[in-house]
Design an enzyme around this catalytic site. Structure first.
Site, PDB file in Angstrom:
ATOM      1  N   HIS A 122     -16.596  10.983  11.115  1.00 52.09           N
ATOM      2  CA  HIS A 122     -15.947  12.271  10.831  1.00 52.09           C
ATOM      3  C   HIS A 122     -16.510  12.764   9.497  1.00 52.09           C
ATOM      4  O   HIS A 122     -16.843  11.958   8.616  1.00 52.09           O
ATOM      5  CB  HIS A 122     -14.443  11.999  10.729  1.00 52.09           C
ATOM      6  CG  HIS A 122     -13.569  13.203  10.625  1.00 52.09           C
ATOM      7  ND1 HIS A 122     -13.407  13.901   9.457  1.00 52.09           N
ATOM      8  CD2 HIS A 122     -12.775  13.813  11.539  1.00 52.09           C
ATOM      9  CE1 HIS A 122     -12.554  14.890   9.655  1.00 52.09           C
ATOM     10  NE2 HIS A 122     -12.159  14.866  10.914  1.00 52.09           N
ATOM     11  N   LYS A 225      -1.191  11.364  12.386  1.00 54.45           N
ATOM     12  CA  LYS A 225      -1.758  10.933  13.669  1.00 54.45           C
ATOM     13  C   LYS A 225      -0.987   9.747  14.237  1.00 54.45           C
ATOM     14  O   LYS A 225      -1.327   9.213  15.280  1.00 54.45           O
ATOM     15  CB  LYS A 225      -3.222  10.545  13.483  1.00 54.45           C
ATOM     16  CG  LYS A 225      -4.126  11.720  13.105  1.00 54.45           C
ATOM     17  CD  LYS A 225      -5.565  11.288  13.061  1.00 54.45           C
ATOM     18  CE  LYS A 225      -6.467  12.234  12.312  1.00 54.45           C
ATOM     19  NZ  LYS A 225      -6.791  13.454  13.038  1.00 54.45           N
ATOM     20  N   CYS A 366     -15.274  17.873  13.781  1.00 54.06           N
ATOM     21  CA  CYS A 366     -15.681  17.472  12.411  1.00 54.06           C
ATOM     22  C   CYS A 366     -16.692  16.327  12.468  1.00 54.06           C
ATOM     23  O   CYS A 366     -16.647  15.398  11.645  1.00 54.06           O
ATOM     24  CB  CYS A 366     -14.483  17.070  11.561  1.00 54.06           C
ATOM     25  SG  CYS A 366     -13.346  18.418  11.292  1.00 54.06           S
TER      26      CYS A 366
END
Ligand code: PLP
Length: 409
Positions: A122, A225, A366
Site C-alpha cells: 500500500h 478495519k 493505493c
C-alpha cells in the site's frame, strides 16, 4: 462455526437498504462495519465519563484514564505481547509507519544502506520509505512477484545482505489477498542485523497475530478495519527499540521536564503520544477487540477462507471474460479478491453492483505500482469479513454475471 444470523444482528448497518436493495457489504478491506457493542462503548464514554486522561484529579478523569489503559493492555495481549508500553496509539497504519520512518529511520539509516520492500505494498508502506531514502541516500530494493501474486523468495539471499537495514512488508496484500511468509523473511532479515516493519492493516483484523512468535520489530494496524472506530490505530514496537527512538511529535504529555530552553521525554509509550489522544476511539477499539476475541480470530479466519474458496470457485464461471488476481490456494491467501474484466472499467462495474446494493471497491487501492505489475489501470475488489455469508456471494455472482452481459452487449 459462527452463528451468523445471531452475529449479524449486532451490526445495525447490515439492515440498511441501498437503492432500495438489501446492503451486501463487500468493502471490508477499505473499512469494516461496527457492532452495537463498539457504538455503545463510544456513547457510554461521551454520556457518562467524558474527560481528559492522565492529568485529571477528578473521578471522571480517573475513569477515562483507567478505560484507556485497560484498552492498551487488551490490545497488547490481542497481538501476543505482555508489554503494554510497546503499544503506541496512532491514527492508523499510515501514521504508525510514518512514525517509524521518521524517528527510527532518521536515527539509523544513512547513505549506502538498503531498504527492502515489495511491489505489493500500500502507498502508506512505500512512500514514507521513498522519502527516507531520498533524505538519507539509502537505496530501495524490491522482491519480485510470481505470476500468481506471491512474493518470489528465490533471490532472497542476495536481496537481504549486510547492507540491508530495514525490511518493510505487508502481512496480507490488500489487493491480491496474498498472505506473505513473513516469519521466514524476518528470520533472514535478523540474520544480517536488519529490522522488520510489518503492515498488519489487512491481517490483524482477520487472523491471529503473535508479535512475539513472529519476532517482528514493528507492526502497524488500523482500528477501523477491525470493527473499531476510525482515527485510531496501533504501532507495536519492541520496547528496547522504542526506548532508543526520539519522539515523533512534541508537546503536552510526552515530556517529563520542560524549562524555557530544554525538555526531557516521558516514559514509553507516552513519549510517542503527544497532546490529548483519541480517548473515545481507543476505548472503542478495546470493545472491538473484546468482540473479535469473543468470536475467535481462528473462527473468523476459517469463515473467511470458506467464503473466499466459495467465491473463487464461483468466479471461475467468468474465467474467459475476467481475470482474478492472487493465489488460488486458500492456504496462501485471505479474503481480498481483485478482478479485472477486459473492456469494462472497474468503476463502471462497481457502479452497476452498487445499484443492486452491493458495495465493492474499484480503483488502484493505493497500490499503483502493483497495478503496473498486474498491467491493469485498476481492479474491482470484493473483500469479506466475519458477517458476510455464502448467500451474499451467490447474489454477487448473479449480479456480476448480469453486469458482464450488460457491458459486453
Ligand atoms: N496498508 C494496507 C495493506 C492497507 O490496506 C491500508 C488501508 O487500506 C493501509 C495500509 C492504510 O491504512 P489507514 O488508511 O487506516 O492508515
Amino acid at each position: 462455526m459462527l452463528n451468523l444470523e445471531q452475529m449479524r444482528k449486532d451490526f445495525p448497518i447490515l439492515n440498511r437498504k441501498v437503492h432500495g436493495k438489501q446492503l451486501v457489504y463487500f468493502d471490508n478491506g477499505a473499512t469494516s462495519q461496527k457492532p452495537r457493542q463498539v457504538i455503545n462503548e463510544l456513547v457510554d464514554y461521551y454520556e457518562n465519563y467524558n474527560s481528559n486522561i492522565h492529568r485529571s484529579v477528578h473521578l471522571l478523569g480517573e475513569e477515562a484514564t483507567e478505560k484507556y489503559e485497560i484498552a492498551r493492555s487488551k490490545i497488547a495481549s490481542f497481538i501476543g505481547t505482555s508489554v503494554p508500553e510497546s503499544i503506541v496509539f496512532v491514527r492508523g497504519t499510515t501514521e504508525g509507519i510514518n512514525l517509524v520512518a521518521s524517528s527510527w529511520g532518521s536515527m539509523n539509516i544513512s547513505a549506502g544502506d538498503e531498504i527492502l520492500l515489495t511491489p505489493m505494498e500500500h502507498h502508506s508502506n512505500l512512500v514514507p520509505w521513498q522519502l527516507l531514502a531520498e533524505r538519507t541516500g539509502a537505496q530501495l530494493k524490491f522482491f519480485n512477484l510470481t505470476e500468481d501474486g506471491q512474493l518470489d523468495l528465490s533471490n532472497m539471499d542476495s536481496l537481504i545482505s549486510p547492507n540491508t537495514k530495514l525490511v518493510a512488508l505487508t502481512i496480507m496484500s490488500n489487493v491480491l489477498g496474498t498472505i506473505n511468509p513473513v516469519k521466514k523473511i524476518i528470520d533472514a532479515a535478523h540474520s544480517v542485523g536488519s529490522i522488520v516493519v510489518l503492515d498488519g492493516a489487512q491481517s490483524v483484523p482477520h487472523m491471529p497475530t503473535d508479535v512475539v512468535d513472529l519476532d517482528c520489530d514493528f507492526l502497524a494496524f488500523s482500528g477501523h478495519k477491525m470493527l473499531g472506530p476510525t482515527g485510531i490505530g496501533v504501532l507495536y514496537g519492541k520496547k528496547e527499540i522504542l526506548d532508543e527512538m526520539n519522539p515523533y511529535m512534541f508537546g503536552g504529555e510526552m515530556v517529563r521536564q520542560v524549562s524555557l530552553e530544554k525538555s526531557t521525554w516521558n516514559d514509553l509509550p507516552y513519549k510517542f503520544e503527544a497532546g490529548t489522544p483519541n480517548i473515545a476511539d481507543v476505548i472503542g477499539l478495546g470493545a472491538a477487540v473484546d468482540y473479535l476475541l469473543k468470536i475467535g480470530l481462528k473462527n473468523i479466519h476459517d469463515h473467511e477462507i470458506s467464503l473466499t474458496s466459495y467465491a473463487l470457485t464461483k468466479l471461475e464461471e467468468f474465467s474467459d471474460r475476467m481475470k482474478v488476481f492472487g493465489p488460488r490456494d486458500t492456504n496462501l491467501r485471505g479474503g481480498n479478491i481483485s478482478f479485472h474484466c477486459r473492456d469494462i472499467h472497474p468503476h463502471d462495474l462497481g457502479t452497476f453492483l452498487d445499484q443492486e446494493g452491493i458495495a465493492i471497491r474499484a480503483g488502484h487501492h493505493c497500490a499503483m505500482p502493483l497495478m503496473h505489475c498486474l498491467e491493469v489501470p485498476a481492479t474491482g475488489r470484493a473483500s469479506f469479513y466475519l458477517y458476510n455469508t455464502h448467500d451474499e456471494i451467490d447474489f454477487f455472482i448473479t449480479i456480476l454475471g448480469k453486469a458482464l452481459n450488460y457491458f459486453e452487449k
